[in-house]
Design a protein around this motif. Structure first.
Motif, mmCIF file in Angstrom:
data_model
loop_
_atom_site.group_PDB
_atom_site.id
_atom_site.type_symbol
_atom_site.label_atom_id
_atom_site.label_comp_id
_atom_site.label_asym_id
_atom_site.label_seq_id
_atom_site.Cartn_x
_atom_site.Cartn_y
_atom_site.Cartn_z
ATOM 1 N N GLN A 1 -0.068 5.447 8.268
ATOM 2 C CA GLN A 1 -1.157 4.591 7.800
ATOM 3 C C GLN A 1 -2.308 5.416 7.228
ATOM 4 O O GLN A 1 -2.952 5.011 6.260
ATOM 5 C CB GLN A 1 -1.661 3.709 8.949
ATOM 6 C CG GLN A 1 -0.620 2.731 9.493
ATOM 7 C CD GLN A 1 -0.252 1.664 8.482
ATOM 8 O OE1 GLN A 1 0.138 1.953 7.345
ATOM 9 N NE2 GLN A 1 -0.377 0.416 8.872
ATOM 10 N N ALA A 2 -2.561 6.573 7.828
ATOM 11 C CA ALA A 2 -3.611 7.452 7.301
ATOM 12 C C ALA A 2 -3.263 7.914 5.894
ATOM 13 O O ALA A 2 -4.134 8.024 5.020
ATOM 14 C CB ALA A 2 -3.800 8.653 8.222
ATOM 15 N N ASN A 3 -1.991 8.167 5.652
ATOM 16 C CA ASN A 3 -1.549 8.596 4.322
ATOM 17 C C ASN A 3 -1.603 7.464 3.297
ATOM 18 O O ASN A 3 -1.488 7.714 2.099
ATOM 19 C CB ASN A 3 -0.137 9.179 4.401
ATOM 20 C CG ASN A 3 -0.136 10.667 4.694
ATOM 21 O OD1 ASN A 3 -0.654 11.459 3.910
ATOM 22 N ND2 ASN A 3 0.409 11.045 5.838
ATOM 23 N N LYS A 4 -1.773 6.244 3.758
ATOM 24 C CA LYS A 4 -1.972 5.118 2.845
ATOM 25 C C LYS A 4 -3.452 4.921 2.515
ATOM 26 O O LYS A 4 -3.807 4.005 1.781
ATOM 27 C CB LYS A 4 -1.401 3.835 3.447
ATOM 28 C CG LYS A 4 0.115 3.835 3.577
ATOM 29 C CD LYS A 4 0.602 2.557 4.247
ATOM 30 C CE LYS A 4 2.119 2.567 4.393
ATOM 31 N NZ LYS A 4 2.632 1.357 5.081
ATOM 32 N N GLY A 5 -4.278 5.763 3.094
ATOM 33 C CA GLY A 5 -5.700 5.707 2.791
ATOM 34 C C GLY A 5 -6.528 4.876 3.747
ATOM 35 O O GLY A 5 -7.737 4.711 3.542
ATOM 36 N N THR B 1 0.844 -1.191 0.000
ATOM 37 C CA THR B 1 0.000 0.000 0.000
ATOM 38 C C THR B 1 0.879 1.241 0.000
ATOM 39 O O THR B 1 1.577 1.528 0.965
ATOM 40 C CB THR B 1 -0.920 0.036 1.242
ATOM 41 O OG1 THR B 1 -1.617 -1.201 1.323
ATOM 42 C CG2 THR B 1 -1.903 1.180 1.147
ATOM 43 N N GLN B 2 0.891 1.942 -1.090
ATOM 44 C CA GLN B 2 1.756 3.109 -1.222
ATOM 45 C C GLN B 2 1.093 4.346 -0.616
ATOM 46 O O GLN B 2 -0.119 4.546 -0.742
ATOM 47 C CB GLN B 2 2.066 3.371 -2.700
ATOM 48 C CG GLN B 2 2.843 2.252 -3.367
ATOM 49 C CD GLN B 2 4.179 2.005 -2.715
ATOM 50 O OE1 GLN B 2 4.917 2.950 -2.428
ATOM 51 N NE2 GLN B 2 4.505 0.745 -2.472
ATOM 52 N N PRO B 3 1.885 5.189 0.045
ATOM 53 C CA PRO B 3 1.324 6.429 0.589
ATOM 54 C C PRO B 3 0.694 7.276 -0.510
ATOM 55 O O PRO B 3 1.231 7.392 -1.620
ATOM 56 C CB PRO B 3 2.555 7.129 1.191
ATOM 57 C CG PRO B 3 3.532 6.025 1.460
ATOM 58 C CD PRO B 3 3.312 5.027 0.362
ATOM 59 N N LYS C 1 0.550 14.199 3.921
ATOM 60 C CA LYS C 1 -0.233 15.168 4.679
ATOM 61 C C LYS C 1 -0.121 14.905 6.170
ATOM 62 O O LYS C 1 -0.082 13.762 6.613
ATOM 63 C CB LYS C 1 -1.698 15.097 4.247
ATOM 64 C CG LYS C 1 -2.628 16.024 5.011
ATOM 65 C CD LYS C 1 -4.072 15.886 4.549
ATOM 66 C CE LYS C 1 -4.992 16.773 5.373
ATOM 67 N NZ LYS C 1 -6.408 16.671 4.929
ATOM 68 N N LYS C 2 -0.092 15.987 6.940
ATOM 69 C CA LYS C 2 -0.200 15.860 8.392
ATOM 70 C C LYS C 2 -1.662 16.024 8.756
ATOM 71 O O LYS C 2 -2.188 17.130 8.783
ATOM 72 C CB LYS C 2 0.663 16.912 9.097
ATOM 73 C CG LYS C 2 2.127 16.528 9.199
ATOM 74 C CD LYS C 2 2.825 17.329 10.283
ATOM 75 C CE LYS C 2 4.212 16.744 10.539
ATOM 76 N NZ LYS C 2 4.918 17.453 11.623
ATOM 77 N N TYR C 3 -2.298 14.913 9.020
ATOM 78 C CA TYR C 3 -3.713 14.936 9.361
ATOM 79 C C TYR C 3 -3.907 15.486 10.765
ATOM 80 O O TYR C 3 -3.012 15.414 11.615
ATOM 81 C CB TYR C 3 -4.308 13.534 9.257
ATOM 82 C CG TYR C 3 -4.437 13.036 7.837
ATOM 83 C CD1 TYR C 3 -5.555 13.362 7.072
ATOM 84 C CD2 TYR C 3 -3.442 12.248 7.260
ATOM 85 C CE1 TYR C 3 -5.679 12.899 5.763
ATOM 86 C CE2 TYR C 3 -3.558 11.794 5.951
ATOM 87 C CZ TYR C 3 -4.680 12.124 5.207
ATOM 88 O OH TYR C 3 -4.795 11.676 3.918
#
Length: 422
Positions: A157-161, A41-43, A47-49
């Motif tokens: 992990q958030a940046n991986k969707g 799973t690619q970023p 982004k800084k959520y």
């Protein structure tokens, strides 16, 4: 042993084959926790959520300040997260201690809708209506300590969707007693051979009640609605039915406090099992139907997990019958043990040996050691494991009861006690 009673023979074979199949499935899946696998799973970006860090606390004045301090020390942009505490039906000084420690505190009093699930739902509604909106909501228990890199790891992990991500649940007090040691062994093993393995296979991990993040828009879309005794399990099943899986962040660590005594542990695990049986009674059929209709492996795996209480009781029955037959006058109650099918004691003994050695291997790998204290803890772990049988039976009997048990805290531990050791 030659079967002497056809009915008992059929029952014994059915129960043991059922247990063996479930155990074999778990063993197969667990192997993927050992196999190094590059996350494909690619970023999607860097982004800084933003995060709302949410703590539901009921009479937690002794430990809440230490949790908040660990959250304030996150290696993450301080403008990108805020700390919220729900002082839920508190009769102590939790709210004031939390405010003084630097959290935004909301006090909730409700004599009818009691429990963490209701408190979270109440607070989610308030967060949705705030002028400042957050990308994700992170959930913690008041007696946790959170590793400084937790949000950084979750943000990867958030940046991986990933919309829902569970972190690694470590132990805050692993060697305070034989019970805390048993809990720690269990959680250390689960992290690798259950959670990481499922993440590597593309299945859904299980939410653990704390140390996880939920995308705010996903939560708004699906709604929370998880208000039973095991709200984390209930929401995991709801996610699976809505084609959303729980991802895993192996390096996002939360230290959780374990009960000190068997009595405290018993009450907590009965509550877990009551909730487990309740969730199984409401979700198992739906998961099986969706697994078959849509060939959905996530729903299938979740359905297997939900029948674990049945397997626990089955294993207890097998153990009892094997023991009881040794005291029966002719040594034969008609219960035929599985080694009858193998016809070869070497195969059966090898199978037993693998089960005995598997957990120490996992723990040694996870902790990078397996010393004398751990060996003693592993021996007492068998007692802890056996208690699951009556606990599970009690959970079945009392599945409709909703009383919460509160863990008694006896001392304060700081995040420095863990960071300094790394």
């Amino acid at each position: 042993m030659v079967p002497s009673n056809p009915v008992m023979f059929a029952i014994s074979m059915f129960i043991q084959i059922f247990s063996l199949l479930i155990g074999g499935y778990y063993l197969f899946v667990s192997l993927f926790g050992w196999i190094p696998k590059k996350d494909k799973t690619q970023p999607l970006g860097s982004k800084k959520y933003s995060y709302a860090l949410l703590v539901s606390a009921h009479n937690e004045e002794m430990v809440i300040a230490q949790l908040i301090e660990s959250l304030k020390r996150q290696n993450y942009d301080k403008d990108c997260y805020d700390i919220f505490v729900i002082a839920d039906n508190c009769t102590d000084n939790t709210a004031n201690v939390a405010r003084e420690a630097g959290a935004i505190v909301y006090e909730r009093f409700n004599d009818t809708l009691k429990g963490k699930g209701f408190a979270l739902e109440w607070m989610f509604d308030k967060l949705f209506k705030m002028e400042k909106q957050y990308d994700y909501i992170a959930i913690f228990d008041a007696d946790n300590l959170v590793d400084p890199n937790f949000l950084t790891e979750m943000n990867i992990q958030a940046n991986k969707g990933h919309k829902v991500v569970q972190g690694y649940i470590d132990s805050k007090n692993p060697f305070d007693s034989w019970i805390t040691c048993a809990y720690s062994f269990s959680f250390w093993s689960i992290s690798r051979v259950f959670q990481l393995a499922r993440y590597n296979l593309g299945l859904s991990c299980q939410l653990s009640g704390t140390g996880f993040i939920i995308n705010t828009e996903t939560l708004k879309e699906l709604g929370w609605g998880a208000t039973c005794l095991t709200e984390d399990m209930e929401f995991t099943m709801k996610l699976a039915l809505n084609h959303e899986r729980v991802a895993w962040a192996h390096n996002a660590i939360v230290y959780d406090e374990k009960p000190l005594t068997l009595a405290q542990s018993w009450r907590q695990r009965v509550r877990w099992m009551q909730g487990h049986v309740d969730v199984a009674s409401r979700f198992w059929t739906k998961l099986v139907k969706q697994a078959i209709k849509e060939k959905d492996p996530v729903c299938f795996d979740c359905s297997v997990y939900l029948i674990q209480p049945v397997r626990v009781i089955a294993m207890g029955f097998i153990t009892f019958m094997a023991w009881a037959q040794t005291f029966y006058p002719d040594g034969n109650l008609g219960f035929v043990q599985m080694d009858y099918l193998f016809k070869n004691p070497i195969i059966w003994n090898a199978f037993v040996a693998i089960q005995f050695l598997y957990m120490p291997a996992v723990i040694a790998f996870e902790r990078k050691q397996f010393n004398a204290r751990m060996f003693i803890g592993y021996i007492t772990y068998f007692v802890y494991s056996l208690t699951w049988v009556p606990i599970t039976i009690q959970g079945f009997i009392n599945k409709n009861k909703t009383e919460w048990s509160h863990t008694v805290h006896t001392r304060q531990i700081s995040i420095d006690d863990f960071v300094s050791k790394q």
